[in-house]
Design a protein around this motif. Structure first.
Motif, PDB file in Angstrom:
ATOM      1  N   PHE A  26      43.898  33.885  42.165  1.00 28.29           N
ATOM      2  CA  PHE A  26      44.507  34.078  43.798  1.00 28.29           C
ATOM      3  C   PHE A  26      45.882  33.785  43.750  1.00 28.29           C
ATOM      4  CE2 PHE A  26      40.004  33.045  44.694  1.00 28.29           C
ATOM      5  CZ  PHE A  26      39.704  34.261  45.313  1.00 28.29           C
ATOM      6  N   PHE A  27      46.407  32.583  43.214  1.00 31.14           N
ATOM      7  CA  PHE A  27      47.744  32.444  43.764  1.00 31.14           C
ATOM      8  C   PHE A  27      48.767  33.018  42.795  1.00 31.14           C
ATOM      9  CE2 PHE A  27      45.875  28.079  44.852  1.00 31.14           C
ATOM     10  CZ  PHE A  27      45.316  28.417  45.961  1.00 31.14           C
ATOM     11  N   SER A  28      48.420  33.406  41.720  1.00 31.10           N
ATOM     12  CA  SER A  28      49.346  34.271  40.762  1.00 31.10           C
ATOM     13  C   SER A  28      49.643  35.484  41.577  1.00 31.10           C
ATOM     14  CB  SER A  28      48.594  34.590  39.545  1.00 31.10           C
ATOM     15  OG  SER A  28      47.470  35.305  39.518  1.00 31.10           O
ATOM     16  N   ARG A  29      49.031  36.119  42.364  1.00 32.33           N
ATOM     17  CA  ARG A  29      49.240  37.246  42.974  1.00 32.33           C
ATOM     18  C   ARG A  29      50.465  37.157  43.989  1.00 32.33           C
ATOM     19  NH1 ARG A  29      44.351  40.595  42.691  1.00 32.33           N
ATOM     20  NH2 ARG A  29      42.640  39.488  42.195  1.00 32.33           N
ATOM     21  N   ILE A  30      50.733  35.920  44.381  1.00 28.94           N
ATOM     22  CA  ILE A  30      51.823  35.709  45.041  1.00 28.94           C
ATOM     23  C   ILE A  30      53.111  35.375  44.137  1.00 28.94           C
ATOM     24  CG2 ILE A  30      53.126  34.150  46.572  1.00 28.94           C
ATOM     25  CD1 ILE A  30      50.811  35.487  47.867  1.00 28.94           C
ATOM     26  N   ALA A  31      52.642  34.644  43.065  1.00 24.85           N
ATOM     27  CA  ALA A  31      53.967  34.432  42.085  1.00 24.85           C
ATOM     28  C   ALA A  31      54.511  35.727  41.456  1.00 24.85           C
ATOM     29  CB  ALA A  31      53.288  33.543  40.902  1.00 24.85           C
ATOM     30  N   PHE A  32      53.667  36.556  41.229  1.00 18.67           N
ATOM     31  CA  PHE A  32      53.833  37.898  40.673  1.00 18.67           C
ATOM     32  C   PHE A  32      54.085  39.171  41.445  1.00 18.67           C
ATOM     33  CE2 PHE A  32      52.288  35.105  37.381  1.00 18.67           C
ATOM     34  CZ  PHE A  32      53.218  34.844  36.465  1.00 18.67           C
TER      35      PHE A  32
END
Length: 373
Positions: free
Chosen positions: A28-34
């Motif tokens: 989930f959160f990697s979608r914001i990071a990248f």
């Protein structure tokens, strides 16, 4: 019959908790990071109606409304300000602003709506008074981060899009309370924006939210949640959002910023009110959020138990895996959401969340307050 090895049991429980946490960060959160915005072959400019509801917020209107009224948007837009039974100087401030800004449309409410508590009635009136199909919602205590807010928020729409989720942040101020407030807000934004990018949208925030008027009318507005004091943003989106009709925009120009609370009491009261709506989410969202909250809450106690009752080297090794993945993703995500000054504090702020959950867990069962302001 062999006895249970409690040290190993505690350690493997800690490993399971860590694995779940790492899954949320990576899935989930990697979608914001990248995150990378979609490339568009052409720009589009829809007429937009900005809706702002206010009750006794004369100072906020005087301070923040001009930031909405001076937007650099070449197409048509209006600002619908709903003055909900204010007894301060809101009416006179709006009338003065109207003399300068012809795009400001004022709706004066002088009677309370029976059986409809919270902000839903004034917001519904504002939406029905809106002239345009694209609605952009914010609050009286919010100001856009740039003059390009309207243009870039509406630019996220395409043929299938009916909802656009933006990030509503808080102003940066000195002090630890400000960091805690902003980290909690970032953490919430990290979740609802990343879930939407993963095809599982579950909420938006009224400080920075856009949807189509037809979507609101087609779903009979807030009729199904009128009995709940809050939820005009998160519960409505929870009901109508899908993987196909929801878009996310992450751009420093599209952030709105609010004035944070300056006292612990004020912040605790505000957050307790917000959490009373979570029990009404769809079951799949409650499961995903509940599993993440539980594993985050139990992570540090289980780490401590694994260090004491098993082997500190193995326990710290597992901790290091999450620590590194978490650090990389949070650093990039905070940069995307213009909160990068929080990153040096992230370990302390992450540990603080254990106490945060202890404080606010009772709000999940508490009866909501009927006041919206």
């Amino acid at each position: 019959m062999p006895l249970i090895n409690w040290g190993e049991t505690i350690f493997f429980f800690f490993v399971a908790v860590t694995t779940i946490q790492v899954f949320y960060y990576c899935w989930f959160f990697s979608r914001i990071a990248f995150y990378k915005p979609k490339t568009r072959s052409h720009s589009q400019q829809h007429p937009v109606s900005v809706i702002i509801c206010a009750r006794d917020e004369d100072e906020n209107l005087a301070r923040n409304l001009p930031g909405v009224l001076v937007q650099s948007y070449p197409s048509t837009y209006e600002v619908v300000a709903v003055n909900d039974n204010s007894v301060d100087d809101s009416k006179y401030i709006l009338e003065e602003l109207k003399k300068t800004f012809k795009s400001l449309n004022i709706v004066e409410l002088t009677q309370e709506a029976k059986l409809i508590s919270g902000k839903k009635y004034p917001l519904s009136i504002g939406i029905r008074q809106a002239r345009h199909e694209i609605l952009l919602l914010t609050d009286a205590d919010c100001v856009p981060a740039s003059e390009n807010w309207i243009e870039k928020m509406q630019g996220a729409y395409d043929e299938e899009t009916e909802i656009v989720l933006g990030y509503g942040a808080y102003h940066k101020k000195p002090g630890m309370l400000n960091k805690l407030i902003r980290f909690e807000t970032f953490h919430t934004g990290l979740q609802y924006l990343s879930y939407a990018l993963a095809g599982t949208p579950y909420m938006g925030v009224g400080r920075n939210l856009s949807y189509k008027k037809d979507l609101f009318l087609r779903n009979k507005g807030f009729a199904s949640i009128n009995h709940i004091p809050s939820g005009d943003d998160d519960l409505f989106i929870n009901k109508v959002a899908t993987a196909k009709n929801t878009a996310v925009i992450l751009d420093p120009d599209t952030i709105t910023r609010s004035i944070p609370k300056t006292t612990w009491t004020g912040w605790l009261r505000q957050k307790a009110r917000h959490y009373t709506t979570a029990k009404f989410y769809k079951p799949k969202h409650k499961f995903l959020l509940g599993l993440y909250f539980f594993t985050q809450f139990i992570f540090y106690p289980s780490l401590a138990a694994a260090i004491i009752f098993f082997d500190w080297r193995w326990a710290l090794g597992v901790f290091a895996v999450r620590f590194i993945i978490q650090g990389i993703i949070l650093r990039k995500a905070m940069a995307k959401m213009d909160e990068k000054d929080l990153w040096p504090w992230y370990l302390f702020l992450d540990m603080w969340m254990f106490f945060y959950y202890l404080i606010f867990a009772p709000a999940l069962w508490k009866k909501p307050s009927k006041k919206w302001n």
